[in-house]
Design a protein around this motif. Sequence first.
Motif, PDB file in Angstrom:
ATOM      1  N   GLU A 105       0.841  -1.211   0.000  1.00 50.77           N
ATOM      2  CA  GLU A 105       0.000   0.000   0.000  1.00 50.77           C
ATOM      3  C   GLU A 105       0.867   1.249   0.000  1.00 50.77           C
ATOM      4  OE1 GLU A 105      -3.179   0.526  -0.306  1.00 50.77           O
ATOM      5  OE2 GLU A 105      -4.313  -1.209   0.411  1.00 50.77           O
TER       6      GLU A 105
ATOM      7  N   ALA B 285      -3.801   3.748   7.445  1.00 46.54           N
ATOM      8  CA  ALA B 285      -5.248   3.915   7.612  1.00 46.54           C
ATOM      9  C   ALA B 285      -6.013   2.953   6.710  1.00 46.54           C
ATOM     10  CB  ALA B 285      -5.642   5.358   7.311  1.00 46.54           C
ATOM     11  N   ALA B 286      -5.495   2.734   5.489  1.00 46.32           N
ATOM     12  CA  ALA B 286      -6.165   1.815   4.566  1.00 46.32           C
ATOM     13  C   ALA B 286      -6.167   0.400   5.133  1.00 46.32           C
ATOM     14  CB  ALA B 286      -5.464   1.836   3.208  1.00 46.32           C
ATOM     15  N   CYS B 287      -5.053   0.006   5.753  1.00 44.63           N
ATOM     16  CA  CYS B 287      -4.965  -1.343   6.348  1.00 44.63           C
ATOM     17  C   CYS B 287      -5.914  -1.449   7.546  1.00 44.63           C
ATOM     18  CB  CYS B 287      -3.531  -1.662   6.753  1.00 44.63           C
ATOM     19  SG  CYS B 287      -2.464  -1.965   5.325  1.00 44.63           S
ATOM     20  N   GLU B 288      -5.973  -0.421   8.339  1.00 44.22           N
ATOM     21  CA  GLU B 288      -6.883  -0.448   9.491  1.00 44.22           C
ATOM     22  C   GLU B 288      -8.337  -0.522   9.026  1.00 44.22           C
ATOM     23  OE1 GLU B 288      -6.271  -0.937  12.534  1.00 44.22           O
ATOM     24  OE2 GLU B 288      -4.258  -0.233  13.021  1.00 44.22           O
ATOM     25  N   ARG B 289      -8.654   0.216   7.950  1.00 41.12           N
ATOM     26  CA  ARG B 289     -10.016   0.154   7.404  1.00 41.12           C
ATOM     27  C   ARG B 289     -10.338  -1.253   6.927  1.00 41.12           C
ATOM     28  NH1 ARG B 289      -9.112   5.009   4.958  1.00 41.12           N
ATOM     29  NH2 ARG B 289      -8.554   3.952   3.001  1.00 41.12           N
ATOM     30  N   ARG B 290      -9.362  -1.862   6.244  1.00 42.16           N
ATOM     31  CA  ARG B 290      -9.557  -3.235   5.780  1.00 42.16           C
ATOM     32  C   ARG B 290      -9.836  -4.170   6.964  1.00 42.16           C
ATOM     33  NH1 ARG B 290      -8.179  -5.241   0.516  1.00 42.16           N
ATOM     34  NH2 ARG B 290      -6.907  -3.643  -0.460  1.00 42.16           N
TER      35      ARG B 290
ATOM     36  N   ASP C  99     -11.119  -3.423   9.829  1.00 40.61           N
ATOM     37  CA  ASP C  99     -12.481  -3.157  10.328  1.00 40.61           C
ATOM     38  C   ASP C  99     -13.540  -3.819   9.438  1.00 40.61           C
ATOM     39  OD1 ASP C  99     -11.379  -1.696  12.355  1.00 40.61           O
ATOM     40  OD2 ASP C  99     -11.738   0.264  11.428  1.00 40.61           O
ATOM     41  N   ASP C 100     -13.365  -3.682   8.118  1.00 37.77           N
ATOM     42  CA  ASP C 100     -14.315  -4.294   7.180  1.00 37.77           C
ATOM     43  C   ASP C 100     -14.357  -5.813   7.350  1.00 37.77           C
ATOM     44  OD1 ASP C 100     -14.858  -1.858   6.148  1.00 37.77           O
ATOM     45  OD2 ASP C 100     -13.824  -2.166   4.229  1.00 37.77           O
ATOM     46  N   TYR C 101     -13.175  -6.407   7.388  1.00 33.65           N
ATOM     47  CA  TYR C 101     -13.094  -7.868   7.474  1.00 33.65           C
ATOM     48  C   TYR C 101     -13.658  -8.366   8.800  1.00 33.65           C
ATOM     49  CZ  TYR C 101     -10.153  -7.892   3.248  1.00 33.65           C
ATOM     50  OH  TYR C 101      -9.684  -7.755   1.974  1.00 33.65           O
TER      51      TYR C 101
ATOM     52  N   ARG D  83      -6.375  -3.893  18.145  1.00 38.25           N
ATOM     53  CA  ARG D  83      -5.170  -3.059  18.205  1.00 38.25           C
ATOM     54  C   ARG D  83      -4.423  -3.371  19.485  1.00 38.25           C
ATOM     55  NH1 ARG D  83      -6.253   2.368  15.002  1.00 38.25           N
ATOM     56  NH2 ARG D  83      -8.216   1.680  14.125  1.00 38.25           N
TER      57      ARG D  83
END
Lengths: 356, 356
Positions: free
Chosen positions: A273, A314-319, A321-323, A354
Amino acid sequence: MSFSASSPVSFVRAAVDGEIARFLDRRRAQLLEVGSELVPVADALEAMLAGGKRLRPAFCYWGWRGAGGADVAGIHAAAASLEFLQACALIHDDVIDNSDTRRGLPATHKRLESLHAASGWTGSAEAFGRGAAILIGDLCLAWSEDLYQASGLGPEALQTGRVPFDAMRTEVMAGQYLDMLEQVREDGGVEATLRVMHYKAAKYTVQRPLHLGAALAGRYDDLAPVYTDYGLPLGVAFQLRDDILGVFGDPEQTGKPAGDDLREGKRTLIVAETLERTGSADRAEFLRHLGDPLLSAETVEWMRGAAEDCGALAACERRIDDYVAQATAALETGRIDATARSALADLVVAATARKH
Amino acid sequence: MSFSASSPVSFVRAAVDGEIARFLDRRRAQLLEVGSELVPVADALEAMLAGGKRLRPAFCYWGWRGAGGADVAGIHAAAASLEFLQACALIHDDVIDNSDTRRGLPATHKRLESLHAASGWTGSAEAFGRGAAILIGDLCLAWSEDLYQASGLGPEALQTGRVPFDAMRTEVMAGQYLDMLEQVREDGGVEATLRVMHYKAAKYTVQRPLHLGAALAGRYDDLAPVYTDYGLPLGVAFQLRDDILGVFGDPEQTGKPAGDDLREGKRTLIVAETLERTGSADRAEFLRHLGDPLLSAETVEWMRGAAEDCGALAACERRIDDYVAQATAALETGRIDATARSALADLVVAATARKH
């Protein structure tokens, strides 16, 4: 990842540890029948199997319980067999990657290399260590099968369980090959990295162990889809959490130096990323440092900043959360036993929360 | 070793080849589901499994027939599974010994090393080839189990068969380790060499495959002792014949350069006997040449003479005769089916006869 004493992993851990210890005792005797020279082999196996989070056995166990299976010794043994498969994967992986340590101890090939050096034998100690580790990994793979088939579950159940059991092994080895390939092709894009995670983490660590538990309990057909919907996103989320820790983790907590994955040059999703999101100047500098074993604390700090500023973290954290949301939602469907459903929900939190 | 078209090995060869081909077709499809990048892995597996004498499957098959088993597809598949175990042993052995060729073709790690070089990938082609070969060997080991368990024989029979099946794998890996150890300890005496032959050749190639056949047919208890009395001496005699060919064999017949084992520095029994029987001056010279990859035809001739003059060759031939007599006598006892008894007697001759 650490679990509290009352977690769904620690719930089954003592029973799994007991099966592993009993099995290893019998196998040590068998090795020593061949010759006393096999003592270092038995010792290396014991050291390797002493460690590990028993994560795959836990998913196998709760997959079985979720299918209505009882808390019996047979499932502990079948679940424990997955630790021997994992031991093979790690021992061979360390040879392939030429990694010197595993869980803070010398890797198996380094142990046997030291034996060669200390014994004053001829030839290359390194080649001896590598060769011995290949054989010790082979033993682990063969023994994984032996323990599975000797678990005491009925022959029909074991035969049904072989569908996920077989698939799991082919998939993890194919995934390892893909992983090697991504390293040498220097592709390392987000999609390619996600595919490796799909095989090495999602299917191997979570989905297939759950499938195995369901199949052993005779409910593969109705539960496999639910466990897939739960297991695949959870497995990727779990790996993502580990990857983030490998870059941002506190040494006190991870037991590894700060930014260890950067020093090792691991092509994780957060790295992919970062490389896709940063400008060309920063990308070139990031790549120049990636895999430098002598990385300074300042450079680790700069690389962390780059991963954060471009939005990769942030993109990894969003992923994640989604998963996590997907995995949790999957548990609402399907006829999963209530105790197991609650344990599986706890596992989502434990595997992806986290760390502070 | 070569067999005529009507030999007990060729009798079962077509059926075993068919099982291997069908199994590989299914597994190729499974690998390609992971990704088209796995084509070279599938190709390497197919190339490896295309070769080989099918000796272990033949002993397994005749062990089953000797126990009264019928000529059915299930035993062909179970016997074929031993070829995958052997493929793992050879692929990993070539990595361990750093051998470039296998049966006149590039070894698996060399195949994958060439793929790396031809693809222009980054990093070490050698390390990639080695890593890939470790994983491909692991696949063979896992698949050996899968084919065994999917052979179609009943679950109870398969479970009984696991006693010799499990023992066989632990023993061959322990034997490989002992073999590595003998090389680096430079012990290499007659007794130490015989012990390695006991595990790697006698038990692994002959005794355990026979035991497996008997166990699958439900007659492990009464036939295992007879098959041991037949299999252990035959296995050592067979290996001795191979060792003699490796030193004295005609390149036309063996497909290898003259004195190839001397060039490779193999610590075979004939070498051990030579070193124990020659005077210190000749011993020193013999050792100096042993393992020299550039050995001249003249030096090979001198080394052959040394092995002959000191009586090492004759001692090995005497051993073969003794073991052949023991194996043949063992067939007279026990309730072995008559057709199988005759096939097993033929196998003794085929495996140990002098080659001209």
